[in-house]
Design a protein around this motif. Structure first.
Motif, PDB file in Angstrom:
ATOM      1  N   UNK A 161      55.902  58.419  50.965  1.00 24.49           N
ATOM      2  CA  UNK A 161      56.168  57.220  51.803  1.00 24.49           C
ATOM      3  C   UNK A 161      55.055  56.183  51.255  1.00 24.49           C
ATOM      4  N   UNK A 162      55.197  55.139  51.212  1.00 27.35           N
ATOM      5  CA  UNK A 162      54.221  53.981  50.873  1.00 27.35           C
ATOM      6  C   UNK A 162      53.145  53.972  51.813  1.00 27.35           C
ATOM      7  N   UNK A 163      52.042  54.157  51.307  1.00 27.06           N
ATOM      8  CA  UNK A 163      50.870  54.477  52.163  1.00 27.06           C
ATOM      9  C   UNK A 163      49.557  53.772  51.764  1.00 27.06           C
ATOM     10  N   UNK A 164      49.485  52.752  50.606  1.00 26.75           N
ATOM     11  CA  UNK A 164      48.370  52.032  50.032  1.00 26.75           C
ATOM     12  C   UNK A 164      47.704  51.437  51.063  1.00 26.75           C
ATOM     13  N   UNK A 165      46.504  51.924  51.253  1.00 26.04           N
ATOM     14  CA  UNK A 165      45.482  51.216  52.156  1.00 26.04           C
ATOM     15  C   UNK A 165      44.185  51.129  51.400  1.00 26.04           C
TER      16      UNK A 165
END
Length: 239
Positions: A161-165
């Motif tokens: 899943x989208x997790x860009x941090x």
């Protein structure tokens, strides 16, 4: 003795590991070690699978594999972001072993950005590809001997899943430079071949498919993403 890249990988993969001590402030077990063979000796960081803290959103015991997969992607892109990293057996079982980068601990992304904007443009694209959920400023190290900037701590990567941090939002909405786009195009081609086969030993097939979609999305957009207002897009603490 200075080793070339192949000799360095061989040393880290096959050398004898001896523990020096524990790396301070690490949330998972991270040990400073020496790796030695007839070819030479070097400092490295060893993170055994058994020392990983369980997380609610990442499968147990996979962080060392994700760190290694991040190195594989860095090498495939020829961006030299991740120091040499090998998944192997060690004193406390299987884990990742990574070349230790001698650096000034007072340096971090925010102190290095002005002098290394192009390096961090690579970082920003790389973190999209690997879906880095924890790019803190302190994960950016400038090697004292070479002045090259490396990235470390890539355990929280490759989620489906989208997790860009990340703290690296200075290039948000900018066009991705043409040379990086060319490298990403090359990466996308080999993800369906030998590179994909190699990563199958480190990542779940669904995670590989998600990475292919991220690369396709970045190539299609041609621009760095912007922070998602509905998501905590910056890690804490930032350093």
């Amino acid at each position: 003795m200075e080793l070339d890249a192949a000799a360095e990988r061989d040393l880290i993969a096959h050398g004898t590991i001896e523990v020096v001590g524990r790396v301070a402030w690490s949330s998972n077990a991270a040990l400073l070690v020496t790796v030695a063979s007839d070819a030479g000796e070097m400092l490295a960081v060893y993170k055994p699978r058994h020392g990983e803290r369980p997380l609610w959103d990442f499968p147990d015991g996979t962080l060392c594999q994700r760190e290694t997969a991040s190195y594989v992607i860095s090498e495939a892109l020829q961006w030299d972001i991740v120091p040499t990293t090998i998944l192997r057996d060690g004193p406390y079982g299987v884990g990742m072993v990574q070349r230790f980068v001698e650096h000034d601990p007072d340096d971090h992304y925010f102190t290095l950005l002005e002098d290394h904007p192009d390096a961090f443009r690579r970082f920003a694209a790389f973190d999209v590809v690997v879906n880095n959920a924890d790019r803190k400023g302190g994960h950016c190290l400038q090697e004292l001997a070479t002045r090259h900037v490396y990235g470390i701590d890539h355990g929280l990567t490759f989620h489906i899943g989208p997790k860009l941090r990340t703290v690296i939002w200075d290039f948000a909405s900018e066009p991705v430079p043409a040379d990086l786009m060319a490298d990403l195009t090359g990466l996308r081609g080999v993800l369906d071949g030998a590179l994909g086969d190699e990563l199958c030993g480190l990542l779940h097939p669904a995670e590989l498919d998600a990475m292919r979609r991220r690369v396709d999305g970045l190539l299609g957009a041609g621009r760095y993403p912007e922070p998602d207002e509905g998501y905590h897009s910056v890690p804490w603490p930032m350093i």
